[in-house]
Design an enzyme around this catalytic site. Structure first.
Site, PDB file in Angstrom:
ATOM      1  N   HIS A 176       0.819  -1.205   0.000  1.00  0.00           N
ATOM      2  CA  HIS A 176       0.000   0.000   0.000  1.00  0.00           C
ATOM      3  C   HIS A 176       0.861   1.268   0.000  1.00  0.00           C
ATOM      4  O   HIS A 176       0.343   2.386   0.068  1.00  0.00           O
ATOM      5  CB  HIS A 176      -0.915  -0.034   1.237  1.00  0.00           C
ATOM      6  N   LYS A 178       3.272   4.519  -0.859  1.00  0.00           N
ATOM      7  CA  LYS A 178       3.308   5.568  -1.885  1.00  0.00           C
ATOM      8  C   LYS A 178       4.562   6.406  -1.666  1.00  0.00           C
ATOM      9  O   LYS A 178       4.758   6.968  -0.581  1.00  0.00           O
ATOM     10  CB  LYS A 178       2.091   6.494  -1.788  1.00  0.00           C
ATOM     11  N   ASP A 183      16.407  12.088  -7.677  1.00  0.00           N
ATOM     12  CA  ASP A 183      17.847  12.292  -7.469  1.00  0.00           C
ATOM     13  C   ASP A 183      18.271  12.044  -6.028  1.00  0.00           C
ATOM     14  O   ASP A 183      19.246  12.633  -5.546  1.00  0.00           O
ATOM     15  CB  ASP A 183      18.265  13.705  -7.901  1.00  0.00           C
ATOM     16  N   HIS A 417      -9.230  10.703   1.913  1.00  0.00           N
ATOM     17  CA  HIS A 417      -8.226   9.666   1.660  1.00  0.00           C
ATOM     18  C   HIS A 417      -6.941   9.917   2.439  1.00  0.00           C
ATOM     19  O   HIS A 417      -6.070   9.057   2.484  1.00  0.00           O
ATOM     20  CB  HIS A 417      -7.918   9.584   0.158  1.00  0.00           C
ATOM     21  N   LYS A 419      -4.235  10.210   5.414  1.00  0.00           N
ATOM     22  CA  LYS A 419      -3.965   9.393   6.597  1.00  0.00           C
ATOM     23  C   LYS A 419      -2.978  10.169   7.480  1.00  0.00           C
ATOM     24  O   LYS A 419      -1.767  10.174   7.245  1.00  0.00           O
ATOM     25  CB  LYS A 419      -3.355   8.045   6.210  1.00  0.00           C
ATOM     26  N   ASP A 424      -0.715  15.889  20.407  1.00  0.00           N
ATOM     27  CA  ASP A 424      -0.456  17.141  21.112  1.00  0.00           C
ATOM     28  C   ASP A 424      -0.219  18.253  20.090  1.00  0.00           C
ATOM     29  O   ASP A 424      -0.865  18.280  19.052  1.00  0.00           O
ATOM     30  CB  ASP A 424       0.704  16.979  22.097  1.00  0.00           C
TER      31      ASP A 424
END
Length: 522
Positions: A176, A178, A183, A417, A419, A424
């Protein structure tokens, strides 16, 4: 692909697999290992990153929030255009749509300049894309690999599911992650897959999402995480899964036909919602507008997908580390998760925090905004108890996307979508991990923990002073029933006594399907 459709496909697959055999992968031939390029100091992006770093950075990484889709897409395309040494791309889903082709054309053009391009894609959603990725790999300097490939290569998603049903564990465990690294100097990572709806380019539904652009030490950590997967035994070179059918020159010509001609650039405003100019403009000026902070990469081991017990799967996972971060909260925790199913363990830990006086706020999808209704029903099993314990819950209202100030939703609906977890006023997690059992035990994930009050203040600027105006606030009525409070322009609320935006037929159908799917699979 929704969970409901995946469920129906699974049932059909099991029946069909019993009637007719399943496909099988050829024996994997381990490719030679390859690693991130270290000699990049003379590259333009490395020099821009260095010029953007203050002398007192002292091991801290440069960071910029990218909450708007068009600005996040601009960042990837600008980095691809400026890369001189390498591009490392790792995605759960890379769609064959306008944004997907845009990014692949940029990778092709970089390779033509001599840039080494490594593209790693999870195989779950690649139905119909074998020719696309195979012909891209025909370009010099381009390598394409698939994570945990399905044996069946032909047909639609459902057809591949059926043909691969004999190895359901292979189907069920996915990468999952991403990640986009240029460079080995500048990265973009967070929640976004590559597809129109992740960058505000869909006419029907667009995602509220977030990425972080980074420079400095954390990029090297991300490159090491990429290499961990690139050289994993669960990753196959595309040519071993899809044998080339065309001569290299013909294959390259075919890729150009599939990807199509270069279209107009995606427009971006002069400044994003945080008041920053585009990455493309800042690269041209030779300096990035960054905050500097301690940042740490969390990444699951690729062999997490082969572990058999829940304890083994959870041990050392990104989810475990994020839960431990939440355990340290002194005053407040904000959980932003589109697919939120806390489970028994999460309820115990978060409930303990509330009991200790910590304010816990949850921002997730409503039933009318989610693209995974079964996941919503899994969360709804805990929703009433969360409210009784004192949690503050918000659910995205699909028609209120404009109130996020994150882009022009137009007539499209908004879906969550992103996450993100904020602890704090000085720590934040941004990554690919949902707070559910699938992220904890079945799929692999990656993310960043940033320790910085400045970064947290920057993120909180995205939340209006009046609270989440893009969402319903939930409460319990005097009789103990859930009510959804929709904000009005006059500062008041419209109270919905039933789940807004749905009907009883849809809810019954979702409930019926939920009977056949265990919570651990959601």
């Amino acid at each position: 692909m929704t969970t409901t459709r995946s469920l129906l496909a699974c049932v059909l697959a099991c029946c069909m697999a019993w009637l007719a055999g399943c496909a099988a992968l050829p024996a994997r031939q381990p490719p030679p290992p390859a690693y991130a390029l270290a000699d990049v100091g003379a590259a333009t992006l490395a020099r821009v990153a260095a010029a953007s770093t203050p002398a007192d950075a002292a091991g801290r990484s440069g960071l910029r929030m990218l909450p708007e889709g068009p600005f996040s897409l601009d960042a990837r395309l600008a980095l691809a255009a400026a890369a001189q040494k390498s591009l490392d791309l790792q995605y759960y889903q890379l769609q064959s749509d306008s944004v997907g082709f845009m990014l692949l054309r940029a990778a092709r053009d970089a390779a033509a300049r001599g840039v080494r391009v490594r593209l790693l894609v999870d195989d779950f959603y690649t139905a119909g894309q074998d020719e696309l990725f195979s012909t891209l790999a025909a370009y010099p300097n381009v390598q394409v690999r698939l994570f945990n490939p399905l044996p069946e290569r032909k047909g639609s998603f459902v057809g591949r599911f059926i043909g691969s049903a004999a190895v359901f564990s292979r189907i069920n465990h996915r990468m999952h992650n991403k990640l986009f690294i240029a460079d080995n100097s500048i990265s973009v990572a967070g929640g976004r897959n590559i597809g129109d709806e992740y960058f505000m380019q869909s006419e029907t539904a667009n995602f509220i999402d977030a990425d972080v652009l980074a420079t400095g030490p954390v990029v090297r950590e991300q490159s090491a995480a990429f290499d961990l997967y690139w050289n994993s035994a669960h990753v196959w070179p595309i040519e071993q899964v899809v044998p080339p059918l065309l001569a290299p020159e013909d294959a390259r010509r075919r890729f150009d036909e599939i990807a199509g001609p270069q279209g107009p650039p995606v427009p971006v405003r002069a400044h994003d919602v945080l008041g920053k100019t585009s990455v493309h403009q800042q690269l041209a000026e030779g300096r990035l507008d960054l905050m500097f902070a301690k940042a740490t990469v969390l990444v699951d081991q690729p062999d997490k997908i082969t572990r058999t017990t829940p304890a083994e799967q959870f041990d050392g996972s990104v989810t475990q580390h994020v839960m431990e971060l939440m355990d340290t909260a002194r005053t407040q925790v904000l959980i932003i998760s589109p697919y939120f199913i806390p489970g028994r363990r999460g309820m115990e830990r978060l409930g303990r925090a509330v009991g200790n006086g910590v304010k816990v706020t949850i921002y997730t999808n409503s039933l009318s905004s989610t693209d995974e209704p079964l996941v919503y029903l899994g969360y709804a099993r805990y929703r009433d108890d969360l409210l009784k314990l004192g949690f503050e819950i918000y659910e995205v209202a699909p028609h209120r996307g404009a109130s996020t100030n994150l882009g022009a939703f137009g007539t499209s609906i908004s879906r969550l979508h992103a996450k993100i977890s904020v602890v704090d006023d000085d720590r934040i997690f941004v990554g690919s991990m949902n707070l559910d059992s699938r992220s904890a035990r079945i799929n692999t994930e990656i993310g960043l923990i940033v320790e910085s009050a400045e970064v947290v203040r920057e993120f909180r600027r995205l939340i209006p002073a009046r609270g989440f105006q893009s969402a319903y606030r939930l409460r319990l009525s005097d009789s103990g029933r859930v009510e959804w409070l929709e904000p009005r322009e006059d500062g008041g609320f419209t109270v919905h006594h039933d789940n807004p935006g749905t009907n009883w037929i849809a809810e019954f159908w979702n409930w019926f399907n939920a009977l056949f799917v265990g919570e651990e699979q959601l």
